[in-house]
Scaffold this active site. Structure first.
Site, short mmCIF file in Angstrom:
data_model
loop_
_atom_site.label_atom_id
_atom_site.label_comp_id
_atom_site.label_asym_id
_atom_site.label_seq_id
_atom_site.Cartn_x
_atom_site.Cartn_y
_atom_site.Cartn_z
N ARG A 164 0.83 -1.22 0.00
CA ARG A 164 0.00 0.00 0.00
C ARG A 164 0.87 1.27 0.00
O ARG A 164 0.54 2.25 0.66
CB ARG A 164 -0.92 0.03 1.23
N SER A 239 -10.36 -0.97 3.95
CA SER A 239 -9.56 -1.18 5.17
C SER A 239 -9.09 0.18 5.68
O SER A 239 -8.46 0.93 4.93
CB SER A 239 -8.32 -2.01 4.86
N GLU A 334 -4.45 3.47 6.75
CA GLU A 334 -4.25 3.23 5.32
C GLU A 334 -4.99 4.31 4.53
O GLU A 334 -4.55 4.75 3.48
CB GLU A 334 -4.84 1.85 4.98
#
Ligand code: EPU
Length: 349
Positions: A164, A239, A334
């Site tokens: 990510r 998420s 995130e």
């Protein structure tokens, strides 16, 4: 370049916080970017580029210009020896791209079905799911540098793609580039990837040993829709936290306490499931006011009542603190919070 002022943000980001931007500008064509650069420089107002708005949320009214990237081109750069390189406009919706290439019998991204967002965000986030990351398919990224007015091409190896993560999230590139295209390498020959546990379980339950890419696509759609809330009904940004990596010594200590903890060896230690940590800390399905964690996937924070961004941020802090208290593990967000200080271009001389 179409412009609207003021510009409501709620319909343009999936967390749906009820804020607005001073102005919104839609870019459909890379040819508009020189004009955009002049416009942003003239009064040095803050700006924020939005793709699908599915991995960020606004914490307050945005005092500047939101740029909606809607470049939707689709070009074949190479098609030979069973390999196809497609260069896709950054404004194309990712889930539609996955369906379209599959319908064209091009394989390699079927595991990334239904990931919300648009093509331009895929390399920024290095989107990944069910055993595949875009880093494995990316050829290059093309971008316009708002600082210099130059066009840049970043080969995949130069994008710093990690979990990510990419160079586009960090200085000197963050808040400076408009990604216009991403090129992907796809294959004519099916090469299904079913190493992810949830996929293996799905196929073994159905006695399928060699699934087709179409079956992998179906499986990912089924698994995702069973677990992940549809942002159109329950505002969320996927998420909320990354899965944390802890040093081996901490992993051993945690496993001593909780033999049922799951972890995957990665560079630098063990990766833990943030969703499991949140659930075990007692926060799965918990709700405070209009914000809560999802009943079926604790890693997803839902803005049930479309509350202001600061309430979402405050809830996330509580979740983080609970996991830290219970396990001594610090979760890292995130999802990006769009909050001051905002990027702006230096005014022209
Ligand atoms: N788990 C729990 N409780 C929960 C949630 C998960 O115990 O409430 C456990 C699961 O049972 C499983 C493990 O945690 O053993 C992992 O769960 P899952 O397979 O749902 O995946 P994840 O690690 O929570 C990651 C990505 C997702 C991606 C899936 C599938 C991150 C931060 N998230 O989630 O990506 O779809 O794997 O590959 O890496 C996103 O980035 O927005 C996103 C949704």
């Amino acid at each position: 370049m179409k412009s609207r002022a003021p510009f409501p943000l709620q319909p343009h980001h999936t967390m749906a916080t009820p804020h607005q931007a001073a102005e919104g500008v839609i870019i459909n064509d890379p040819g508009q970017l020189n004009a955009l650069r002049r416009y942003l420089r003239d009064d040095a107002r803050p700006f924020q580029v939005l793709g699908g708005g599915s991995n960020l949320f606004f914490t307050e009214d945005f005092p500047g210009i939101v740029v909606l990237n809607r470049i939707e081109s689709h070009r074949v750069l190479k098609d030979s020896n069973g390999e196809t390189i497609l260069e896709l406009g950054a404004g194309l919706a990712w889930p539609a791209v996955v369906e379209r290439v599959l319908a064209d019998r091009l394989y390699g991204i079927e595991n990334l079905a239904l990931i919300p967002g648009r093509v331009g965000a895929a390399p920024i986030q290095n989107i990944g799911a069910y055993g595949i990351e875009i880093s494995e398919r990316l050829v290059h990224v093309r971008a316009y540098d708002l600082d210099t007015g130059e066009w840049l091409t970043f080969p995949a190896e130069a994008c710093g793609l990690g979990y990510r993560d990419s160079i586009f999230k960090h200085p000197p590139w963050k808040g400076r580039l408009i990604i216009t295209h991403a090129a992907l390498r796809l294959h004519r020959r099916p090469q299904p990837v079913i190493r992810y546990q949830a996929l293996r379980t799905y196929f073994s339950e159905r006695n399928i040993t060699h699934p087709t890419p179409e079956q992998v696509f179906r499986a990912v759609v089924d698994i995702r829709t069973a677990k992940l809330p549809d942002p159109a009904c329950l505002p969320n940004a996927g998420s909320f936290f990354k899965n944390p990596v802890v040093p081996l010594a901490q992993w051993e200590a945690l496993r001593e306490r909780r033999p049922d903890i799951a972890g995957w060896p990665v560079e630098g230690g063990m990766k833990l499931a943030a969703g499991w940590l949140i659930e075990q800390a007692g926060w799965k399905g918990r709700r405070i006011g209009g914000v809560g964690t999802h009943q079926r996937q604790a890693l997803v924070i839902i803005n049930y009542e479309r509350r202001p961004g600061r309430e979402v941020a405050a809830f996330a802090e509580k979740v983080r603190a609970a996991v830290a208290r219970r396990f001594g593990v610090m979760l890292e967000a995130e999802v990006e919070q769009v909050a001051p200080p905002y990027p702006r271009l230096r005014p022209s001389n």
